[in-house]
Every structure is written in C-alpha cells, then in structure tokens.
Design a protein around this motif. Structure first.
Motif, PDB file in Angstrom:
ATOM      1  N   ARG A  18      47.890 -18.807  92.303  1.00  0.00           N
ATOM      2  CA  ARG A  18      46.426 -18.778  92.451  1.00  0.00           C
ATOM      3  C   ARG A  18      45.801 -17.981  91.312  1.00  0.00           C
ATOM      4  NH1 ARG A  18      45.856 -15.931  98.030  1.00  0.00           N
ATOM      5  NH2 ARG A  18      47.218 -14.586  96.823  1.00  0.00           N
ATOM      6  N   VAL A  19      46.446 -16.877  90.950  1.00  0.00           N
ATOM      7  CA  VAL A  19      45.952 -16.042  89.854  1.00  0.00           C
ATOM      8  C   VAL A  19      46.023 -16.820  88.542  1.00  0.00           C
ATOM      9  CG1 VAL A  19      46.378 -13.937  88.523  1.00  0.00           C
ATOM     10  CG2 VAL A  19      46.517 -13.872  91.017  1.00  0.00           C
ATOM     11  N   ALA A  20      47.119 -17.529  88.335  1.00  0.00           N
ATOM     12  CA  ALA A  20      47.270 -18.324  87.115  1.00  0.00           C
ATOM     13  C   ALA A  20      46.187 -19.398  87.033  1.00  0.00           C
ATOM     14  CB  ALA A  20      48.655 -18.959  87.071  1.00  0.00           C
ATOM     15  N   GLU A  21      45.912 -20.063  88.143  1.00  0.00           N
ATOM     16  CA  GLU A  21      44.882 -21.111  88.138  1.00  0.00           C
ATOM     17  C   GLU A  21      43.499 -20.527  87.890  1.00  0.00           C
ATOM     18  OE1 GLU A  21      43.396 -24.974  90.659  1.00  0.00           O
ATOM     19  OE2 GLU A  21      45.421 -24.211  90.923  1.00  0.00           O
ATOM     20  N   LEU A  22      43.211 -19.384  88.501  1.00  0.00           N
ATOM     21  CA  LEU A  22      41.917 -18.740  88.281  1.00  0.00           C
ATOM     22  C   LEU A  22      41.790 -18.290  86.830  1.00  0.00           C
ATOM     23  CD1 LEU A  22      39.222 -17.729  89.356  1.00  0.00           C
ATOM     24  CD2 LEU A  22      40.381 -15.624  90.093  1.00  0.00           C
ATOM     25  N   ARG A  23      42.836 -17.723  86.274  1.00  0.00           N
ATOM     26  CA  ARG A  23      42.814 -17.288  84.879  1.00  0.00           C
ATOM     27  C   ARG A  23      42.512 -18.471  83.950  1.00  0.00           C
ATOM     28  NH1 ARG A  23      47.574 -15.494  84.436  1.00  0.00           N
ATOM     29  NH2 ARG A  23      47.133 -13.313  84.821  1.00  0.00           N
ATOM     30  N   THR A  24      43.157 -19.600  84.209  1.00  0.00           N
ATOM     31  CA  THR A  24      42.958 -20.789  83.385  1.00  0.00           C
ATOM     32  C   THR A  24      41.523 -21.310  83.504  1.00  0.00           C
ATOM     33  OG1 THR A  24      45.280 -21.392  83.594  1.00  0.00           O
ATOM     34  CG2 THR A  24      43.753 -23.157  82.988  1.00  0.00           C
ATOM     35  N   ALA A  25      41.017 -21.392  84.733  1.00  0.00           N
ATOM     36  CA  ALA A  25      39.659 -21.904  84.952  1.00  0.00           C
ATOM     37  C   ALA A  25      38.609 -20.992  84.329  1.00  0.00           C
ATOM     38  CB  ALA A  25      39.405 -22.064  86.455  1.00  0.00           C
ATOM     39  N   VAL A  26      38.796 -19.688  84.474  1.00  0.00           N
ATOM     40  CA  VAL A  26      37.845 -18.735  83.898  1.00  0.00           C
ATOM     41  C   VAL A  26      37.870 -18.820  82.373  1.00  0.00           C
ATOM     42  CG1 VAL A  26      37.394 -16.256  83.569  1.00  0.00           C
ATOM     43  CG2 VAL A  26      37.783 -17.166  85.864  1.00  0.00           C
ATOM     44  N   SER A  27      39.060 -18.885  81.818  1.00  0.00           N
ATOM     45  CA  SER A  27      39.190 -18.980  80.362  1.00  0.00           C
ATOM     46  C   SER A  27      38.509 -20.235  79.826  1.00  0.00           C
ATOM     47  CB  SER A  27      40.676 -18.976  79.987  1.00  0.00           C
ATOM     48  OG  SER A  27      40.836 -19.122  78.605  1.00  0.00           O
ATOM     49  N   ARG A  28      38.716 -21.335  80.508  1.00  0.00           N
ATOM     50  CA  ARG A  28      38.109 -22.602  80.080  1.00  0.00           C
ATOM     51  C   ARG A  28      36.581 -22.522  80.141  1.00  0.00           C
ATOM     52  NH1 ARG A  28      40.802 -26.186  83.271  1.00  0.00           N
ATOM     53  NH2 ARG A  28      42.394 -26.294  81.677  1.00  0.00           N
ATOM     54  N   LEU A  29      36.042 -22.001  81.246  1.00  0.00           N
ATOM     55  CA  LEU A  29      34.585 -21.911  81.370  1.00  0.00           C
ATOM     56  C   LEU A  29      34.009 -20.932  80.347  1.00  0.00           C
ATOM     57  CD1 LEU A  29      31.993 -22.793  82.713  1.00  0.00           C
ATOM     58  CD2 LEU A  29      32.426 -21.111  84.532  1.00  0.00           C
ATOM     59  N   ARG A  30      34.716 -19.853  80.064  1.00  0.00           N
ATOM     60  CA  ARG A  30      34.242 -18.916  79.038  1.00  0.00           C
ATOM     61  C   ARG A  30      34.156 -19.600  77.679  1.00  0.00           C
ATOM     62  NH1 ARG A  30      37.192 -13.211  79.116  1.00  0.00           N
ATOM     63  NH2 ARG A  30      35.291 -12.546  78.069  1.00  0.00           N
ATOM     64  N   ALA A  52      34.279 -10.167  83.866  1.00  0.00           N
ATOM     65  CA  ALA A  52      34.769  -9.380  85.003  1.00  0.00           C
ATOM     66  C   ALA A  52      35.877 -10.126  85.741  1.00  0.00           C
ATOM     67  CB  ALA A  52      33.611  -9.063  85.957  1.00  0.00           C
ATOM     68  N   LEU A  53      35.709 -11.434  85.938  1.00  0.00           N
ATOM     69  CA  LEU A  53      36.765 -12.223  86.580  1.00  0.00           C
ATOM     70  C   LEU A  53      38.040 -12.221  85.739  1.00  0.00           C
ATOM     71  CD1 LEU A  53      34.950 -15.392  87.983  1.00  0.00           C
ATOM     72  CD2 LEU A  53      36.065 -13.589  89.283  1.00  0.00           C
ATOM     73  N   ALA A  54      37.887 -12.361  84.443  1.00  0.00           N
ATOM     74  CA  ALA A  54      39.053 -12.351  83.550  1.00  0.00           C
ATOM     75  C   ALA A  54      39.785 -11.015  83.653  1.00  0.00           C
ATOM     76  CB  ALA A  54      38.617 -12.622  82.112  1.00  0.00           C
ATOM     77  N   ALA A  55      39.041  -9.932  83.747  1.00  0.00           N
ATOM     78  CA  ALA A  55      39.663  -8.609  83.886  1.00  0.00           C
ATOM     79  C   ALA A  55      40.361  -8.464  85.234  1.00  0.00           C
ATOM     80  CB  ALA A  55      38.607  -7.518  83.713  1.00  0.00           C
ATOM     81  N   MET A  56      39.749  -8.996  86.283  1.00  0.00           N
ATOM     82  CA  MET A  56      40.339  -8.896  87.625  1.00  0.00           C
ATOM     83  C   MET A  56      41.704  -9.565  87.696  1.00  0.00           C
ATOM     84  SD  MET A  56      37.414  -9.448  90.491  1.00  0.00           S
ATOM     85  CE  MET A  56      35.923  -9.940  89.663  1.00  0.00           C
TER      86      MET A  56
END
Length: 104
Positions: A18-30, A52-56
């Motif tokens: 879940r963390v990996a998927e969130l990291r990928t989605a946040v990176s893409r949107l950034r 902030a999400l990327a840091a979390m």
C-alpha cells in the motif's frame, strides 16, 4: 530482473505494498502538477500536501486520518483541473487502500 512490490530496491527488506502504491501515485501526480503550465489559486496548497504525503510514506505506514486530510486538501485545490484528474484519482485509490479511519 523482476521484483515484488513487497521488496525495496535499496535495502531488499519488506515494504507494505500500500505504501509503495501511494508513493508511486503521489510521485506521478507531483510530476504532472509540476509540468502543468497554468497557474491556479490553490496550486501551492496542492504542492505542499503532495510533499507532505511523499514525506509520510518515507517513514513506513502513515496515519490514515492524516492521509485523508491531505487527500481532501489536494482534491479541493486541484479538483477542477481536469488535466490532473487521473493522477488525483490514483492518489485517492492509493489512500483508500489504507482503509477507514477508526470511529471514536
């Protein structure tokens, strides 16, 4: 060489998918937001919350209520920018993987 979402490339240790998927989605949107040419009033809010999400996600499994708060702020800031809708949807989906906030 193929590797599972549960493995980190750097350390080889376990990583919550879940963390990996969130990291990928946040990176893409950034990235999408950074290349979006037009300015809009709440762009800085979206950029701050994505940071902030990327840091979390660099510190393990984040707190669900904080994830949801950030998602609401990001959605409010860029929700009307149709060019960013897909990226926002991917972040929303990744946040939903963490489940519901416990009720008190």
């Amino acid at each position: 060489m193929l590797r599972s979402l549960r493995q980190r490339a750097v350390t080889g240790g376990y990583e919550d998918p879940r963390v990996a998927e969130l990291r990928t989605a946040v990176s893409r949107l950034r990235r999408e937001l950074a290349t979006y040419p037009a300015e809009f009033p709440d762009r800085a809010i979206a950029e701050d919350e994505l940071a902030a999400l990327a840091a979390m996600v660099t510190h393990g499994v984040p707190e669900v209520s904080r994830l949801r708060r950030s998602l609401l702020l990001i959605a409010g800031a860029i929700g009307s920018v149709s060019a960013l809708a897909r990226g926002l949807s991917e972040v929303r989906h990744a946040v939903e993987l963490f489940g519901q906030t416990p009720r008190r």
